[in-house]
Design a protein around this motif. Structure first.
Motif, mmCIF file in Angstrom:
data_model
loop_
_atom_site.group_PDB
_atom_site.id
_atom_site.type_symbol
_atom_site.label_atom_id
_atom_site.label_comp_id
_atom_site.label_asym_id
_atom_site.label_seq_id
_atom_site.Cartn_x
_atom_site.Cartn_y
_atom_site.Cartn_z
ATOM 1 N N PRO A 137 -43.268 33.741 -21.271
ATOM 2 C CA PRO A 137 -43.744 32.848 -20.203
ATOM 3 C C PRO A 137 -44.942 31.989 -20.614
ATOM 4 O O PRO A 137 -45.027 30.820 -20.240
ATOM 5 C CB PRO A 137 -44.128 33.803 -19.075
ATOM 6 C CG PRO A 137 -43.344 35.037 -19.325
ATOM 7 C CD PRO A 137 -43.196 35.124 -20.818
ATOM 8 N N ARG A 138 -45.846 32.549 -21.375
ATOM 9 C CA ARG A 138 -47.007 31.748 -21.808
ATOM 10 C C ARG A 138 -46.589 30.615 -22.721
ATOM 11 O O ARG A 138 -47.101 29.493 -22.615
ATOM 12 C CB ARG A 138 -48.019 32.640 -22.521
ATOM 13 C CG ARG A 138 -48.741 33.563 -21.588
ATOM 14 C CD ARG A 138 -49.776 34.378 -22.302
ATOM 15 N NE ARG A 138 -50.410 35.296 -21.382
ATOM 16 C CZ ARG A 138 -51.042 36.375 -21.742
ATOM 17 N NH1 ARG A 138 -51.147 36.683 -23.009
ATOM 18 N NH2 ARG A 138 -51.591 37.156 -20.830
ATOM 19 N N ALA A 139 -45.649 30.894 -23.615
ATOM 20 C CA ALA A 139 -45.162 29.851 -24.514
ATOM 21 C C ALA A 139 -44.414 28.776 -23.732
ATOM 22 O O ALA A 139 -44.551 27.585 -24.010
ATOM 23 C CB ALA A 139 -44.266 30.454 -25.590
ATOM 24 N N GLN A 140 -43.612 29.180 -22.743
ATOM 25 C CA GLN A 140 -42.892 28.204 -21.921
ATOM 26 C C GLN A 140 -43.869 27.326 -21.146
ATOM 27 O O GLN A 140 -43.678 26.115 -21.045
ATOM 28 C CB GLN A 140 -41.959 28.917 -20.951
ATOM 29 C CG GLN A 140 -40.730 29.475 -21.611
ATOM 30 C CD GLN A 140 -39.797 30.137 -20.609
ATOM 31 O OE1 GLN A 140 -40.163 30.410 -19.470
ATOM 32 N NE2 GLN A 140 -38.572 30.400 -21.034
ATOM 33 N N ALA A 141 -44.911 27.928 -20.594
ATOM 34 C CA ALA A 141 -45.905 27.148 -19.856
ATOM 35 C C ALA A 141 -46.613 26.167 -20.780
ATOM 36 O O ALA A 141 -46.843 25.008 -20.418
ATOM 37 C CB ALA A 141 -46.913 28.087 -19.191
ATOM 38 N N GLY A 142 -46.940 26.623 -21.965
ATOM 39 C CA GLY A 142 -47.583 25.741 -22.941
ATOM 40 C C GLY A 142 -46.696 24.566 -23.316
ATOM 41 O O GLY A 142 -47.171 23.430 -23.425
ATOM 42 N N LEU B 217 -30.053 40.167 -37.002
ATOM 43 C CA LEU B 217 -30.131 40.454 -35.574
ATOM 44 C C LEU B 217 -31.589 40.611 -35.130
ATOM 45 O O LEU B 217 -31.987 40.094 -34.087
ATOM 46 C CB LEU B 217 -29.335 41.714 -35.247
ATOM 47 C CG LEU B 217 -29.323 42.148 -33.789
ATOM 48 C CD1 LEU B 217 -28.714 41.056 -32.912
ATOM 49 C CD2 LEU B 217 -28.556 43.441 -33.630
ATOM 50 N N ALA B 218 -32.386 41.282 -35.927
ATOM 51 C CA ALA B 218 -33.803 41.444 -35.597
ATOM 52 C C ALA B 218 -34.506 40.090 -35.554
ATOM 53 O O ALA B 218 -35.318 39.825 -34.658
ATOM 54 C CB ALA B 218 -34.482 42.362 -36.610
ATOM 55 N N SER B 219 -34.168 39.226 -36.483
ATOM 56 C CA SER B 219 -34.753 37.887 -36.499
ATOM 57 C C SER B 219 -34.348 37.096 -35.256
ATOM 58 O O SER B 219 -35.176 36.410 -34.647
ATOM 59 C CB SER B 219 -34.301 37.152 -37.760
ATOM 60 O OG SER B 219 -34.694 35.817 -37.729
ATOM 61 N N THR B 220 -33.088 37.199 -34.868
ATOM 62 C CA THR B 220 -32.603 36.500 -33.677
ATOM 63 C C THR B 220 -33.293 37.018 -32.417
ATOM 64 O O THR B 220 -33.700 36.231 -31.560
ATOM 65 C CB THR B 220 -31.076 36.671 -33.552
ATOM 66 O OG1 THR B 220 -30.466 36.162 -34.732
ATOM 67 C CG2 THR B 220 -30.535 35.944 -32.340
ATOM 68 N N VAL B 221 -33.447 38.321 -32.315
ATOM 69 C CA VAL B 221 -34.120 38.911 -31.147
ATOM 70 C C VAL B 221 -35.573 38.457 -31.092
ATOM 71 O O VAL B 221 -36.082 38.109 -30.019
ATOM 72 C CB VAL B 221 -34.002 40.450 -31.175
ATOM 73 C CG1 VAL B 221 -34.923 41.087 -30.150
ATOM 74 C CG2 VAL B 221 -32.567 40.870 -30.934
ATOM 75 N N ASP B 222 -36.250 38.429 -32.231
ATOM 76 C CA ASP B 222 -37.638 37.974 -32.262
ATOM 77 C C ASP B 222 -37.750 36.509 -31.833
ATOM 78 O O ASP B 222 -38.657 36.130 -31.096
ATOM 79 C CB ASP B 222 -38.231 38.148 -33.661
ATOM 80 C CG ASP B 222 -38.433 39.601 -34.037
ATOM 81 O OD1 ASP B 222 -38.433 40.464 -33.123
ATOM 82 O OD2 ASP B 222 -38.607 39.882 -35.242
ATOM 83 N N GLU B 223 -36.813 35.682 -32.289
ATOM 84 C CA GLU B 223 -36.830 34.263 -31.911
ATOM 85 C C GLU B 223 -36.585 34.088 -30.412
ATOM 86 O O GLU B 223 -37.254 33.287 -29.747
ATOM 87 C CB GLU B 223 -35.782 33.498 -32.710
ATOM 88 C CG GLU B 223 -35.816 32.012 -32.463
ATOM 89 C CD GLU B 223 -34.808 31.263 -33.319
ATOM 90 O OE1 GLU B 223 -34.461 30.135 -32.928
ATOM 91 O OE2 GLU B 223 -34.375 31.792 -34.349
ATOM 92 N N LEU B 224 -35.639 34.840 -29.871
ATOM 93 C CA LEU B 224 -35.378 34.763 -28.431
ATOM 94 C C LEU B 224 -36.581 35.228 -27.623
ATOM 95 O O LEU B 224 -36.921 34.631 -26.599
ATOM 96 C CB LEU B 224 -34.147 35.597 -28.071
ATOM 97 C CG LEU B 224 -32.801 35.002 -28.461
ATOM 98 C CD1 LEU B 224 -31.692 36.009 -28.210
ATOM 99 C CD2 LEU B 224 -32.544 33.723 -27.699
ATOM 100 N N ALA B 225 -37.223 36.285 -28.067
ATOM 101 C CA ALA B 225 -38.408 36.775 -27.364
ATOM 102 C C ALA B 225 -39.513 35.726 -27.376
ATOM 103 O O ALA B 225 -40.207 35.531 -26.372
ATOM 104 C CB ALA B 225 -38.895 38.074 -27.997
ATOM 105 N N ALA B 226 -39.669 35.028 -28.488
ATOM 106 C CA ALA B 226 -40.689 33.985 -28.571
ATOM 107 C C ALA B 226 -40.350 32.813 -27.651
ATOM 108 O O ALA B 226 -41.231 32.253 -26.995
ATOM 109 C CB ALA B 226 -40.830 33.503 -30.012
ATOM 110 N N ARG B 227 -39.073 32.449 -27.583
ATOM 111 C CA ARG B 227 -38.672 31.331 -26.722
ATOM 112 C C ARG B 227 -38.815 31.662 -25.242
ATOM 113 O O ARG B 227 -39.081 30.792 -24.427
ATOM 114 C CB ARG B 227 -37.217 30.954 -26.984
ATOM 115 C CG ARG B 227 -37.007 30.198 -28.254
ATOM 116 C CD ARG B 227 -35.576 29.772 -28.363
ATOM 117 N NE ARG B 227 -35.307 29.127 -29.634
ATOM 118 C CZ ARG B 227 -34.145 28.652 -29.988
ATOM 119 N NH1 ARG B 227 -33.114 28.756 -29.162
ATOM 120 N NH2 ARG B 227 -33.982 28.081 -31.152
ATOM 121 N N LEU B 228 -38.594 32.921 -24.877
ATOM 122 C CA LEU B 228 -38.606 33.312 -23.474
ATOM 123 C C LEU B 228 -39.974 33.786 -22.995
ATOM 124 O O LEU B 228 -40.116 34.123 -21.825
ATOM 125 C CB LEU B 228 -37.560 34.407 -23.232
ATOM 126 C CG LEU B 228 -36.115 33.984 -23.474
ATOM 127 C CD1 LEU B 228 -35.180 35.172 -23.317
ATOM 128 C CD2 LEU B 228 -35.714 32.860 -22.543
#
Length: 105
Positions: free
Chosen positions: A48-53, A35-46
């Motif tokens: 804003p800087r990563a999405q803009a990149g 669950l911690a891994s999934t939450v970390d992955e979702l946080a990385a995907r969401l």
């Protein structure tokens, strides 16, 4: 003073456990880690800087595919259709803005 306010020393005995309890605790720990891994992955995907990149990189790739002779024919066709659609959308939006400005003025 009542007996309830007096603190009793804690027991030094280990709590009773069975192999089933140990297995459940191990499964719970694995589930928490997953669950911690999934939450970390979702946080990385969401992020804003990563999405803009990713959006900028996708735009650069589209432009490269549309203008480069090295791109695959399917990729070139798709890139040209996407860029043409975006240009048509901008032109339509500009026409609506100009028409609205003329009505007011």
């Amino acid at each position: 003073m009542s007996d309830e306010s007096v603190q009793k020393p804690q027991s030094t005995q280990k709590p009773f456990s069975t192999p089933e309890m140990v297995a459940l605790e191990a499964e719970l720990a694995a589930t928490r880690a997953q669950l911690a891994s999934t939450v970390d992955e979702l946080a990385a995907r969401l992020d804003p800087r990563a999405q803009a990149g990713r959006a900028v990189e996708s735009g650069r790739q589209l432009l490269s595919d549309a203008t480069s002779g090295d791109a695959a024919p399917d990729a070139r066709k798709k890139a040209r259709m996407v860029l043409g659609g975006a240009a048509a959308g901008v032109a339509a939006l500009l026409a609506v803005v100009v028409a609205a400005a003329r009505r007011k003025g």
